[in-house]
Design a protein around this motif. Sequence first.
Motif, mmCIF file in Angstrom:
data_model
loop_
_atom_site.group_PDB
_atom_site.id
_atom_site.type_symbol
_atom_site.label_atom_id
_atom_site.label_comp_id
_atom_site.label_asym_id
_atom_site.label_seq_id
_atom_site.Cartn_x
_atom_site.Cartn_y
_atom_site.Cartn_z
ATOM 1 N N PRO A 1 0.825 -1.213 0.000
ATOM 2 C CA PRO A 1 0.000 0.000 0.000
ATOM 3 C C PRO A 1 0.859 1.264 0.000
ATOM 4 N N THR A 2 0.374 2.286 -0.703
ATOM 5 C CA THR A 2 1.096 3.555 -0.782
ATOM 6 C C THR A 2 0.108 4.719 -0.742
ATOM 7 N N ILE A 3 0.646 5.911 -0.497
ATOM 8 C CA ILE A 3 -0.118 7.144 -0.612
ATOM 9 C C ILE A 3 0.625 8.068 -1.577
ATOM 10 N N ASN A 4 -0.129 8.782 -2.387
ATOM 11 C CA ASN A 4 0.463 9.589 -3.448
ATOM 12 C C ASN A 4 1.022 10.905 -2.919
ATOM 13 N N VAL A 5 2.097 11.370 -3.544
ATOM 14 C CA VAL A 5 2.616 12.717 -3.336
ATOM 15 C C VAL A 5 2.440 13.453 -4.659
ATOM 16 N N TRP A 6 1.435 14.327 -4.702
ATOM 17 C CA TRP A 6 1.039 14.984 -5.955
ATOM 18 C C TRP A 6 2.090 16.006 -6.373
ATOM 19 N N TRP B 1 7.292 19.021 -3.604
ATOM 20 C CA TRP B 1 6.940 18.507 -4.930
ATOM 21 C C TRP B 1 6.365 19.591 -5.854
ATOM 22 N N ALA B 2 5.349 20.299 -5.396
ATOM 23 C CA ALA B 2 4.739 21.326 -6.245
ATOM 24 C C ALA B 2 5.681 22.511 -6.475
ATOM 25 N N PRO B 3 6.312 23.077 -5.432
ATOM 26 C CA PRO B 3 7.219 24.209 -5.681
ATOM 27 C C PRO B 3 8.420 23.867 -6.558
ATOM 28 N N LEU B 4 8.907 22.633 -6.466
ATOM 29 C CA LEU B 4 10.041 22.235 -7.303
ATOM 30 C C LEU B 4 9.638 21.969 -8.748
ATOM 31 N N GLY B 5 8.341 21.841 -8.998
ATOM 32 C CA GLY B 5 7.901 21.499 -10.349
ATOM 33 C C GLY B 5 8.330 20.111 -10.741
ATOM 34 N N CYS B 6 8.103 19.153 -9.845
ATOM 35 C CA CYS B 6 8.514 17.781 -10.132
ATOM 36 C C CYS B 6 7.798 17.245 -11.369
ATOM 37 N N GLU B 7 8.460 16.373 -12.104
ATOM 38 C CA GLU B 7 7.888 15.819 -13.335
ATOM 39 C C GLU B 7 6.808 14.785 -13.054
ATOM 40 N N GLU B 8 6.993 14.009 -11.992
ATOM 41 C CA GLU B 8 6.084 12.905 -11.706
ATOM 42 C C GLU B 8 5.620 12.964 -10.250
ATOM 43 N N ASP B 9 4.458 12.390 -9.982
ATOM 44 C CA ASP B 9 4.052 12.184 -8.603
ATOM 45 C C ASP B 9 5.052 11.251 -7.929
ATOM 46 N N LEU C 1 14.388 9.698 -10.599
ATOM 47 C CA LEU C 1 15.740 10.235 -10.459
ATOM 48 C C LEU C 1 15.785 11.741 -10.711
ATOM 49 N N ARG C 2 15.105 12.202 -11.724
ATOM 50 C CA ARG C 2 15.157 13.639 -12.030
ATOM 51 C C ARG C 2 14.551 14.454 -10.894
ATOM 52 N N ASP C 3 13.476 13.950 -10.297
ATOM 53 C CA ASP C 3 12.862 14.700 -9.201
ATOM 54 C C ASP C 3 13.723 14.639 -7.943
ATOM 55 N N LEU C 4 14.427 13.538 -7.729
ATOM 56 C CA LEU C 4 15.392 13.477 -6.644
ATOM 57 C C LEU C 4 16.504 14.500 -6.890
ATOM 58 N N ALA C 5 16.950 14.606 -8.131
ATOM 59 C CA ALA C 5 17.998 15.572 -8.469
ATOM 60 C C ALA C 5 17.515 17.005 -8.258
ATOM 61 N N ARG C 6 16.251 17.272 -8.551
ATOM 62 C CA ARG C 6 15.702 18.615 -8.289
ATOM 63 C C ARG C 6 15.806 18.968 -6.802
ATOM 64 N N PHE C 7 15.448 18.024 -5.956
ATOM 65 C CA PHE C 7 15.552 18.237 -4.515
ATOM 66 C C PHE C 7 17.002 18.531 -4.130
ATOM 67 N N GLY C 8 17.931 17.754 -4.660
ATOM 68 C CA GLY C 8 19.342 17.971 -4.367
ATOM 69 C C GLY C 8 19.841 19.319 -4.846
#
Length: 389
Positions: free
Chosen positions: A59-64, A249-257, A279-286
Amino acid sequence: MLEFDGQRYLDGRASDPSVLGWMRGVPPPADKRITFDAGTVFAFPQTRWSLSHMRELRPTINVWRGQDGPSLLERSDMSSDIDPITFADTDGRTRRFDEALFDTYADGIVVLHRGRIVYERYFGALEPHLPHSCQSITKSYTGTLTAAFVQEGVLDQLKMIPHYLPELRGTGWEDATLRQVMDMQTSLEYVQDVTKIDESYTCDFLRTVRKQGAHGEFAYKNVNTNVMAWVMARVTGRSFAQLLHERLWAPLGCEEDGYIEIDPTTGAPRAASGLNTTLRDLARFGEMIRCEGTWNAKQLVPASVVHDLQEGDRFSRPQLPFGYTYRSQWWISHNELDALEGLGLYGQSLYIAPKAEMVVAIFASHPASAHIDRIRAPQMLALGRMLRA
């Protein structure tokens, strides 16, 4: 074949899940199925598939990611310069950068230099749009959010945990400060066993943990991170998934949930190891951390959070092996690149090197990841030295 601790494993190429055929067919043949009931989700080489498909297994919960489009990551391909980089591992063996990715069971890598993608490769089951298990890099997300709330005055790092969570009176956290929890400096009767799935992230379990000795010494235990997530949810009235969406997630403009693994009965998030992202969204955070909390000219996290990570209690706390310290759920190298690292089991890594203006996001499925730094640490230094030259 590669050997670790006397045991032999298929190498990075032979263990490719597309070669081994995991979870193919309707239904998959019995010998190709991966399930928790069979105990194969975290068995190697099944991990080469499962760590990229956790949502299909529990089971998981989404991060929009939010309603706006993804933020732009410009590209300036340097693969022809990066692939042939040579370096010596800690055993003195000379390796090439690209070959070392197979030798460390990489599932994918994204390298940013000055915010541009200069290198990106995927292996096995991973694809650019697929979230992969971050394992304990999740802690660095949790720690960053907690540290931001401390710097903003929402939380007080010197308050005892029961100030926020009265339910934890009489537990191991009764006289632990939030800062001690953030830095893994609690003494608890809890044995960290990363090979087993348990309910250590549920509120009911946390109420059972007792104190073992005096707080103040480093002891790496997932339960501390789960307490931090509970504190944030209690004070803000927002779930861990909502906080990730709203603050990152939203402020960084992540590509995927993204998504977080949760307890199937209570919905409690695995805030220590359950985040899955691309990976790209992890890189955005970094990159946001590298830029002292800013992204596209907006301050998402107070710059003081990053400054505290870089310095913290560097000179007053005992150093960990190899000169590392630990602050707010990040590993601080104090090396020549001033690297900050988010690290996770099986070889997950977010390597942020301010002095090389570099961020490296790596997902992996190493069968014996305690050995990975023999290659990974000198590999990252070699890359950083090349990029800052």
